[in-house]
Structure formats: C-alpha cells, structure tokens
Design an enzyme around this catalytic site. Structure first.
Site, PDB file in Angstrom:
ATOM      1  N   ASP A 113      47.030  44.503  38.985  1.00  0.00           N
ATOM      2  CA  ASP A 113      47.178  43.787  40.263  1.00  0.00           C
ATOM      3  C   ASP A 113      47.951  42.474  40.133  1.00  0.00           C
ATOM      4  O   ASP A 113      48.238  41.821  41.142  1.00  0.00           O
ATOM      5  CB  ASP A 113      45.799  43.465  40.853  1.00  0.00           C
ATOM      6  CG  ASP A 113      45.074  44.707  41.337  1.00  0.00           C
ATOM      7  OD1 ASP A 113      45.733  45.718  41.611  1.00  0.00           O
ATOM      8  OD2 ASP A 113      43.831  44.648  41.438  1.00  0.00           O
ATOM      9  N   LYS A 117      43.590  39.871  47.571  1.00  0.00           N
ATOM     10  CA  LYS A 117      44.219  40.983  48.308  1.00  0.00           C
ATOM     11  C   LYS A 117      43.177  41.944  48.835  1.00  0.00           C
ATOM     12  O   LYS A 117      42.027  41.992  48.367  1.00  0.00           O
ATOM     13  CB  LYS A 117      45.205  41.739  47.415  1.00  0.00           C
ATOM     14  CG  LYS A 117      44.609  42.363  46.134  1.00  0.00           C
ATOM     15  CD  LYS A 117      43.954  43.715  46.297  1.00  0.00           C
ATOM     16  CE  LYS A 117      43.259  44.176  45.032  1.00  0.00           C
ATOM     17  NZ  LYS A 117      42.356  45.315  45.207  1.00  0.00           N
ATOM     18  N   GLY A 152      40.637  38.769  42.113  1.00  0.00           N
ATOM     19  CA  GLY A 152      40.441  37.355  41.784  1.00  0.00           C
ATOM     20  C   GLY A 152      40.958  36.985  40.395  1.00  0.00           C
ATOM     21  O   GLY A 152      41.655  35.982  40.230  1.00  0.00           O
TER      22      GLY A 152
HETATM   23  O1  C5P Z   1      44.672  46.580  35.144  1.00  0.00           O
HETATM   24  P1  C5P Z   1      43.314  46.000  35.248  1.00  0.00           P
HETATM   25  O2  C5P Z   1      42.808  45.445  33.952  1.00  0.00           O
HETATM   26  O3  C5P Z   1      43.133  45.042  36.384  1.00  0.00           O
HETATM   27  O4  C5P Z   1      42.378  47.233  35.602  1.00  0.00           O
HETATM   28  C1  C5P Z   1      40.989  47.157  35.380  1.00  0.00           C
HETATM   29  C2  C5P Z   1      40.474  48.560  35.119  1.00  0.00           C
HETATM   30  O5  C5P Z   1      40.601  49.345  36.297  1.00  0.00           O
HETATM   31  C3  C5P Z   1      41.223  49.331  34.058  1.00  0.00           C
HETATM   32  O6  C5P Z   1      40.710  49.052  32.789  1.00  0.00           O
HETATM   33  C4  C5P Z   1      40.940  50.770  34.467  1.00  0.00           C
HETATM   34  O7  C5P Z   1      39.640  51.148  34.064  1.00  0.00           O
HETATM   35  C5  C5P Z   1      40.909  50.677  35.978  1.00  0.00           C
HETATM   36  N1  C5P Z   1      42.210  51.029  36.597  1.00  0.00           N
HETATM   37  C6  C5P Z   1      42.603  52.356  36.579  1.00  0.00           C
HETATM   38  N2  C5P Z   1      43.799  52.712  37.140  1.00  0.00           N
HETATM   39  C7  C5P Z   1      44.582  51.800  37.746  1.00  0.00           C
HETATM   40  C8  C5P Z   1      44.199  50.433  37.784  1.00  0.00           C
HETATM   41  C9  C5P Z   1      42.987  50.082  37.201  1.00  0.00           C
HETATM   42  O8  C5P Z   1      41.902  53.221  36.053  1.00  0.00           O
HETATM   43  N3  C5P Z   1      45.736  52.189  38.280  1.00  0.00           N
END
Ligand code: C5P
Length: 310
Positions: free
Chosen positions: A149, A18, A114
C-alpha cells in the site's frame, strides 16, 4: 538553537489513510501475495511525521497519538525501515541519520494503511531532509519494497491498483465523498485475514475479478449513489468470520442512513458512505450513541498523497 527560533532543519510531511472502494482478491500467488484488483481512495485521516537530522548511522522514532502504544518505536517500525532503505540506496545507511516523530491519527492495524502512510511520509521527509535527487516514480518503486500500500500512500487521490495492489493508475474522480469510519475495539492482522480468505476460497484463481465498471463510471460522473451501490470487498467475509460482531456494526450503519457499509481493506475499521456532509454528521452521531465501537471519525476523500507541509 534558542526556543524562539523556528527549526529550519525540520521537515514535516502529512500522509493519508485509505479506503478500498473495490477490493477484488484472487488466490495466493507463489510469492506469498494475492493478486488484487482494487480502487483506492485516499481519505482525510492523516498521520503527521516530522524528520530532524541525527548523527550519521542513527535512526530513531517516537510515536504520539491515542494508539501509540500499539506501534513499535524501534528498527521494526515501517517508517524507520523506509528511512534506512532510502539511505542504503543513496550512499549507505552510515552516511545519513534521522530522528522521526510520528503523530498517528490513522487507526493502527485498522485496514486503512496506517503503517504504509508512515513509510510513505518517511520516504518523502528523508528525501527532502537529505537533499536527495529522487523523483516520485523512484520513490514509489522503493515504497513497493516496504509494503503493497505504500505506493498508493505516496500517490494519493483515487487510483486503480493491480498486481499486489502496487501497480497503480490514477482514476478520474469527480466530487468529494463523505465517510464515517467506525473503529472497533479489536485488531485484525492483515496476513490473518488473507489466510482466512484462502481457507474460505481454496480454489480461487490467482487472477481476481475486475473492479466493477459501474463503480468507475460513478466516480467519473461524481454519482455518490452509483459508487455506493458498487462498493465491494472480497476480504469482508474473511474479516467477518474472524470478527463476527462487525456484521452488527455494518447493519447499524445501514439502519442509521449510510448509503453503503463496508469493511475497510482487511478491517476491522468499518467505513460508511454518506450522501453528503450533513448526512455524515448525523450518521457519526448516531453510531457514536450506539456504543458499538471504540470511536467514530468522519473523513472525506479523495485527498492528495504524502506531501511536505509548510
Ligand atoms: O505488503 P504488506 O506488508 O502491507 O502486506 C501485509 C500482508 O498482507 C502480506 O504479508 C500478505 O500476507 C498480505 N497481502 C497479500 N496480498 C497482497 C497484499 C497483502 O497477501 N496483494
């Protein structure tokens, strides 16, 4: 089974990466996440995953692709975690097993979701392989437990995301958009980019700015120039402060005729929107020739979310 017989037990799934057309970021929330208002577009840069039956309790993964060495092939892999999570909610991990094979095309730690695409693909593949009765909404709820995501990688197309980015509403989008993606020779960790955002914006309100209404109007009418004018990424200053030379790449894309240049998500992938397919071919050739990045790819969007092939 003989080599000439098709592997009927195998389930193949393709999941898209994306780009965020708008990524408005609010301050850090008490749950460690940031409030987002974002518009996702799924791009024709796919990871392919195949799932084969394995002994109950056995969960394996192999990775192929030129960045395969950057992806863990163990229980920390997000696709394996997805398979185990799905099993645990449907009778227990010991009841099912799977061997996953992932062919990566989406840049690793590139800001294009990814890992989330692989998790989405694993959920769809294992649900089919194990014959589970689970609907798309339930899969998205499970996906949100794995990463912010993942629900979008399941849904695909174009969507507005709120909350952590996982509270999704489809967005009306006409026409196709032609992108050139420049993949720099560095990685940026998403948490590190969010931390730098916090340093740069210590007083940010947890509620982000709304996405630009003109961006949504441009998508609804298929006006690529209006869309280009209103692309926005609040993480871009943070990504540029960690990797300053990305600014040269963004400038080079603009000079080479991109309608707009933007860091994709938390970066470091830089995304260039072209006026049409011919312009995208020219732009990708020009960017390749400059040698400012590891590789240049073309992709178009929107495309569907994770779906079974064949
Ligand atoms: O949710 P995901 O593990 O893909 O997100 C990776 C990191 O990105 C999270 O651990 C956080 O540090 C940051 N993140 C965030 N706020 C979001 C999405 C992601 O702070 N809304």
């Amino acid at each position: 089974m003989s080599a000439s017989q098709p592997d009927t037990d195998q389930v193949k799934v393709r999941a898209p990466g994306k780009v965020n057309l708008a990524l408005r970021v609010g301050g850090l929330r008490s749950d460690g996440y940031h409030g987002l208002a974002t518009v996702f577009q799924a791009l024709s840069l796919f990871d392919d995953l195949s799932a084969r039956p394995a002994a109950p309790g056995s969960y394996g993964v192999s990775i192929a692709g030129d960045q395969a060495h950057l992806v863990p092939a163990d229980d920390t892999n997000l696709a394996v975690r997805a398979a185990r999570l799905l099993a645990s909610r449907h009778g227990g991990e010991g009841r099912y097993g799977v061997d996953l094979a992932i062919r990566k095309t989406i840049p690793v730690t590139g800001g294009m979701a990814g890992g989330s695409a692989d998790a989405a693909a694993a959920l769809v593949a294992c649900a089919a392989l194990w014959g589970l009765d689970i609907n798309p909404d339930e899969l998205r709820v499970l996906g949100a437990e794995l990463g912010a995501d993942v629900p979008f990688c399941l849904l695909g197309s174009t969507a507005l995301g709120h909350g952590r980015g996982d509270d999704l509403v489809p967005v009306l989008s006409r026409g196709g958009y032609h992108w050139v993606l420049a993949l720099p020779d560095i990685e940026l960790s998403t948490p590190a980019v969010f931390r730098r955002f916090d340093e740069l914006n210590p007083d940010a309100d947890p509620t982000p700015e709304p996405v630009p209404p003109a961006l949504l109007e441009g998508l609804a009418s298929g006006d690529v120039r209006l869309v280009a004018e209103h692309l926005v990424n609040d993480l871009e200053p943070a990504a540029l402060s960690l990797a300053p030379h990305l600014a040269d790449l963004l400038d080079a894309g603009r000079s080479a005729g991109a309608l707009a240049s933007i860091v994709s998500g938390s970066g470091p992938t830089c995304a260039f929107l072209a006026a049409n397919e011919d312009a995208a071919v020219g732009l990708s050739n020009d960017l390749n020739a400059l040698g400012l990045c590891r590789t240049v790819r073309r992709a178009s969007g929107p495309v569907p979310g994770a779906r079974q092939l064949g």
